[in-house]
Design a protein around this motif. Structure first.
Motif, PDB file in Angstrom:
ATOM      1  N   TYR A  45      10.405   2.296   6.711  1.00  0.00           N
ATOM      2  CA  TYR A  45       9.449   1.191   6.771  1.00  0.00           C
ATOM      3  C   TYR A  45       9.989   0.192   7.782  1.00  0.00           C
ATOM      4  O   TYR A  45      11.153  -0.218   7.688  1.00  0.00           O
ATOM      5  CB  TYR A  45       9.292   0.558   5.388  1.00  0.00           C
ATOM      6  N   ARG A  56       4.949   2.804   9.365  1.00  0.00           N
ATOM      7  CA  ARG A  56       5.711   3.869   8.708  1.00  0.00           C
ATOM      8  C   ARG A  56       6.047   4.922   9.759  1.00  0.00           C
ATOM      9  O   ARG A  56       5.360   5.029  10.766  1.00  0.00           O
ATOM     10  CB  ARG A  56       4.887   4.525   7.593  1.00  0.00           C
ATOM     11  N   SER A  64       2.617   2.356  -2.179  1.00  0.00           N
ATOM     12  CA  SER A  64       3.826   2.144  -2.974  1.00  0.00           C
ATOM     13  C   SER A  64       5.057   1.790  -2.150  1.00  0.00           C
ATOM     14  O   SER A  64       6.171   1.904  -2.640  1.00  0.00           O
ATOM     15  CB  SER A  64       4.129   3.386  -3.817  1.00  0.00           C
ATOM     16  N   TYR A  65       4.889   1.400  -0.893  1.00  0.00           N
ATOM     17  CA  TYR A  65       6.047   0.936  -0.144  1.00  0.00           C
ATOM     18  C   TYR A  65       6.332  -0.509  -0.508  1.00  0.00           C
ATOM     19  O   TYR A  65       5.430  -1.305  -0.708  1.00  0.00           O
ATOM     20  CB  TYR A  65       5.773   1.032   1.365  1.00  0.00           C
ATOM     21  N   ASN A  66       7.614  -0.865  -0.577  1.00  0.00           N
ATOM     22  CA  ASN A  66       8.002  -2.243  -0.853  1.00  0.00           C
ATOM     23  C   ASN A  66       7.805  -3.108   0.370  1.00  0.00           C
ATOM     24  O   ASN A  66       8.189  -2.737   1.478  1.00  0.00           O
ATOM     25  CB  ASN A  66       9.471  -2.304  -1.280  1.00  0.00           C
ATOM     26  N   SER A  85      13.767  -0.749   6.402  1.00  0.00           N
ATOM     27  CA  SER A  85      14.154  -0.581   5.005  1.00  0.00           C
ATOM     28  C   SER A  85      13.880   0.846   4.569  1.00  0.00           C
ATOM     29  O   SER A  85      13.197   1.612   5.249  1.00  0.00           O
ATOM     30  CB  SER A  85      13.386  -1.554   4.101  1.00  0.00           C
ATOM     31  N   MET A  86      14.441   1.174   3.416  1.00  0.00           N
ATOM     32  CA  MET A  86      14.198   2.471   2.801  1.00  0.00           C
ATOM     33  C   MET A  86      13.367   2.246   1.555  1.00  0.00           C
ATOM     34  O   MET A  86      13.675   1.347   0.773  1.00  0.00           O
ATOM     35  CB  MET A  86      15.527   3.127   2.407  1.00  0.00           C
ATOM     36  N   ASN A  87      12.336   3.026   1.364  1.00  0.00           N
ATOM     37  CA  ASN A  87      11.473   2.832   0.210  1.00  0.00           C
ATOM     38  C   ASN A  87      12.210   3.063  -1.100  1.00  0.00           C
ATOM     39  O   ASN A  87      11.833   2.552  -2.137  1.00  0.00           O
ATOM     40  CB  ASN A  87      10.268   3.764   0.287  1.00  0.00           C
ATOM     41  N   GLY A 136      15.105   1.995  -1.731  1.00  0.00           N
ATOM     42  CA  GLY A 136      15.960   0.840  -1.999  1.00  0.00           C
ATOM     43  C   GLY A 136      15.215  -0.456  -1.776  1.00  0.00           C
ATOM     44  O   GLY A 136      14.062  -0.468  -1.379  1.00  0.00           O
ATOM     45  N   ASN A 137      15.858  -1.552  -2.084  1.00  0.00           N
ATOM     46  CA  ASN A 137      15.216  -2.851  -1.928  1.00  0.00           C
ATOM     47  C   ASN A 137      15.664  -3.607  -0.696  1.00  0.00           C
ATOM     48  O   ASN A 137      15.043  -4.578  -0.310  1.00  0.00           O
ATOM     49  CB  ASN A 137      15.505  -3.717  -3.154  1.00  0.00           C
ATOM     50  N   GLY A 178       0.823  -1.198   0.000  1.00  0.00           N
ATOM     51  CA  GLY A 178       0.000   0.000   0.000  1.00  0.00           C
ATOM     52  C   GLY A 178       0.855   1.244   0.000  1.00  0.00           C
ATOM     53  O   GLY A 178       1.961   1.254   0.523  1.00  0.00           O
ATOM     54  N   PHE A 181      16.413  -4.931   2.967  1.00  0.00           N
ATOM     55  CA  PHE A 181      15.849  -4.928   4.303  1.00  0.00           C
ATOM     56  C   PHE A 181      16.958  -5.308   5.282  1.00  0.00           C
ATOM     57  O   PHE A 181      17.752  -6.194   5.026  1.00  0.00           O
ATOM     58  CB  PHE A 181      14.712  -5.955   4.412  1.00  0.00           C
TER      59      PHE A 181
END
Lengths: 118, 112
Positions: free
Chosen positions: B32, B51, A103-105, B93-95, B97-98, A101, B100
């Motif tokens: 996140y 968040r 657009s967060y991964n 994590s940072m949105n 980047g990928n 949701g 975790f």
């Protein structure tokens, strides 16, 4: 939540053989998948990041030639442990990245594969 | 360097009690913060996530408390049950980047 499957769930093989583990995202497409290794009572150790259509990015200390990763489609990544030895025995877990949701991964994990090398 | 520090390593709680697991981070770019629950022989499952724009998120008996200024977040399990016995991992994590970053895990045992 999104579903990720892994096959096989457990495998026993002889030393020197190769083992392939499949990771599938069942209800979403995943450009990025991850492969982890977990020792008993320890945290997740990231082995590599698998990107669809390109070479995997391996973490420091992980042998690229031993742990072959292929991400040929948006729903499938495979990890092949080549010439497995007893020290490769471990719990291998894959995960897939999906946009949640706002657009967060978000990362969803497979059930894991228990590899035992005799 | 451990990007996310988790404590305690293990926790024993009586049934009906409150389980509290803490995590701390340094990188203020993290935006996140998920918690994962893992049963023996299974893969981790996403439990709840937050968040940084909110200080608390509750889902059933599970609550995340987030303190942005202290760079800490915690998982509270209310009315803990034996079925909650598992290993819990926090992550950040940072949105943009990928990747975790996971904590080292907390083994929770809820005694009947």
């Amino acid at each position: 939540g999104a579903v990720v499957s892994q096959h096989p769930s457990r495998v026993i093989c002889k030393s020197g053989t190769s083992v392939k583990i499949e990771c599938r995202s069942l209800d979403f497409q995943a450009t990025t998948m991850f492969w982890y290794r977990q020792f008993p009572k320890q945290s997740l150790m990231l082995m590599a990041t698998s990107n669809e259509g390109s070479k995997a990015t391996y973490e420091q200390g992980v042998e690229k030639d031993k742990f072959l990763i292929n991400h040929a489609s948006l729903t499938l990544s495979t990890l092949t442990v080549t010439s497995a030895h007893p020290e490769d025995s471990s719990f291998y877990i894959c995960s897939a990245l999906t946009s949640g949701g706002n657009s967060y991964n978000e990362q969803f994990f497979g059930p894991g594969t228990r590899l035992t090398v005799l | 360097q451990q990007q996310v520090k988790q404590s305690p390593q293990s926790l024993i709680v009586q049934k009906g009690g409150i389980s509290i697991i803490n995590c701390a981070y340094e990188n203020t770019a993290f935006d996140y913060f998920p918690w994962y629950q893992q049963f023996p022989g299974k893969g981790p499952a996403l439990l709840i996530a937050i968040r940084p724009d909110v200080s608390e998120k509750k889902e059933g008996r599970f609550t995340i408390s987030f303190n942005k200024s202290a760079k800490q977040f915690s998982l509270h399990i209310m009315d803990s049950q034996p079925g909650d016995s598992a290993t819990y991992f926090c992550a950040a994590s940072m949105n943009t980047g990928n990747q975790f970053y996971f904590g080292t895990g907390t083994s929770l045992t809820v005694i009947p």
